[in-house]
Enzyme design. Sequence first.
Site, mmCIF file in Angstrom:
data_model
loop_
_atom_site.group_PDB
_atom_site.id
_atom_site.type_symbol
_atom_site.label_atom_id
_atom_site.label_comp_id
_atom_site.label_asym_id
_atom_site.label_seq_id
_atom_site.Cartn_x
_atom_site.Cartn_y
_atom_site.Cartn_z
ATOM 1 N N GLY A 54 0.853 -1.286 0.006
ATOM 2 C CA GLY A 54 0.001 0.019 0.072
ATOM 3 C C GLY A 54 0.660 1.266 0.084
ATOM 4 C CG ASP A 113 -9.005 -0.036 9.515
ATOM 5 O OD1 ASP A 113 -9.696 0.547 10.459
ATOM 6 O OD2 ASP A 113 -9.410 -0.882 9.064
ATOM 7 N N GLY A 115 -4.342 -0.363 13.670
ATOM 8 C CA GLY A 115 -3.171 -0.228 13.972
ATOM 9 C C GLY A 115 -2.556 -1.598 14.280
ATOM 10 C CB THR A 117 -0.788 -3.997 10.266
ATOM 11 O OG1 THR A 117 -1.880 -4.391 9.815
ATOM 12 C CG2 THR A 117 0.209 -4.633 9.328
ATOM 13 C CG ASP A 169 -5.505 -3.208 -2.456
ATOM 14 O OD1 ASP A 169 -5.128 -2.951 -1.191
ATOM 15 O OD2 ASP A 169 -5.649 -4.683 -2.667
ATOM 16 N NE ARG A 175 -1.983 -2.717 -4.322
ATOM 17 C CZ ARG A 175 -2.049 -3.025 -2.906
ATOM 18 N NH1 ARG A 175 -2.133 -1.762 -2.134
ATOM 19 N NH2 ARG A 175 -2.294 -4.258 -2.563
HETATM 20 P P1 IMP Z 1 -4.845 -2.183 10.508
HETATM 21 O O1 IMP Z 1 -3.838 -3.432 10.864
HETATM 22 O O2 IMP Z 1 -6.252 -2.703 10.798
HETATM 23 O O3 IMP Z 1 -4.392 -0.894 10.831
HETATM 24 O O4 IMP Z 1 -4.915 -2.149 8.823
HETATM 25 C C1 IMP Z 1 -3.956 -1.509 8.046
HETATM 26 C C2 IMP Z 1 -3.888 -1.953 6.849
HETATM 27 O O5 IMP Z 1 -5.222 -2.286 6.025
HETATM 28 C C3 IMP Z 1 -3.410 -0.986 5.961
HETATM 29 O O6 IMP Z 1 -1.913 -0.911 5.608
HETATM 30 C C4 IMP Z 1 -4.133 -1.072 4.551
HETATM 31 O O7 IMP Z 1 -3.174 -1.898 3.513
HETATM 32 C C5 IMP Z 1 -5.125 -1.850 4.898
HETATM 33 N N1 IMP Z 1 -6.368 -0.953 4.999
HETATM 34 C C6 IMP Z 1 -7.096 -0.306 6.011
HETATM 35 N N2 IMP Z 1 -8.028 0.543 5.773
HETATM 36 C C7 IMP Z 1 -8.218 0.466 4.204
HETATM 37 C C8 IMP Z 1 -9.076 1.355 3.418
HETATM 38 O O8 IMP Z 1 -9.993 2.000 3.690
HETATM 39 N N3 IMP Z 1 -8.645 1.024 2.135
HETATM 40 C C9 IMP Z 1 -7.601 0.318 1.522
HETATM 41 N N4 IMP Z 1 -7.091 -0.619 2.597
HETATM 42 C C10 IMP Z 1 -7.168 -0.165 3.764
HETATM 43 MG MG MG Z 2 -0.918 -1.545 3.914
#
Ligand code: IMP
Ligand code: MG
Length: 184
Positions: A54, A113, A115, A117, A169, A175
């Site tokens: 991303g 989102d 966090g 990851t 994406d 993307r």
């Molecule tokens: P987290 O671990 O929930 O913070 O997810 C983060 C990852 O989810 C980001 O690096 C994105 O790749 C993906 N992601 C989260 N929200 C979106 C969105 O609205 N559109 C596309 N990808 C998203």
């Molecule tokens: Mg990502």
Amino acid sequence: MLSTPEILRRTGGRPVKSIVFDEAAIAAKVQELGARITEAYPDGELLVLGLLKGSFIFLSDLVRVIQRPIQIDFLVASSYGDAKVSSGTVRLLYDPETQLEGKHILLVEDIIDTGKTLQRLMTLLGTRRPRSLAVCTLLDKQLATEVRPELRFVGFRAPPAFLVGYGLDHAENYRHLPFIADLE
Ligand code: IMP
Ligand code: MG
């Protein structure tokens, strides 16, 4: 700014609901972040670590406005698959080969989102004895979860929508859009 036909040609005819951040807004924000990062690291070695996939467009624009020597490497973590909802599971598919010890590490992410990851990656990278470890994200959805990593450089607060474009994406589509859009 792209015209509607130019957008539809890129999306295969699927209309976007709204453009949340256009090219000009993104470019201005990237300049601002580059200036802040340049100022924040007056000395030492700086390794910019992009989280694939991303962050690839954001990172390529950002590194060109950082006015100091840097190294660049990437990390591959996977948490989403084709789903639009965060699963909370993270897989590390590629580990940076560059040495991290003693360097300033700047992790570059497209969007935060939950966090989760990032939290997992921060813990892992912290064990490699970097001089410092910080995060730069273009977008932050600001979801309140128990473990939220500290975000040193944030571009925009993102609305609670599913966003695509500028690296983001949906099942590997969109993307390449030069703006960030809400698809719904
Ligand atoms: P987290 O671990 O929930 O913070 O997810 C983060 C990852 O989810 C980001 O690096 C994105 O790749 C993906 N992601 C989260 N929200 C979106 C969105 O609205 N559109 C596309 N990808 C998203
Ligand atoms: Mg990502």
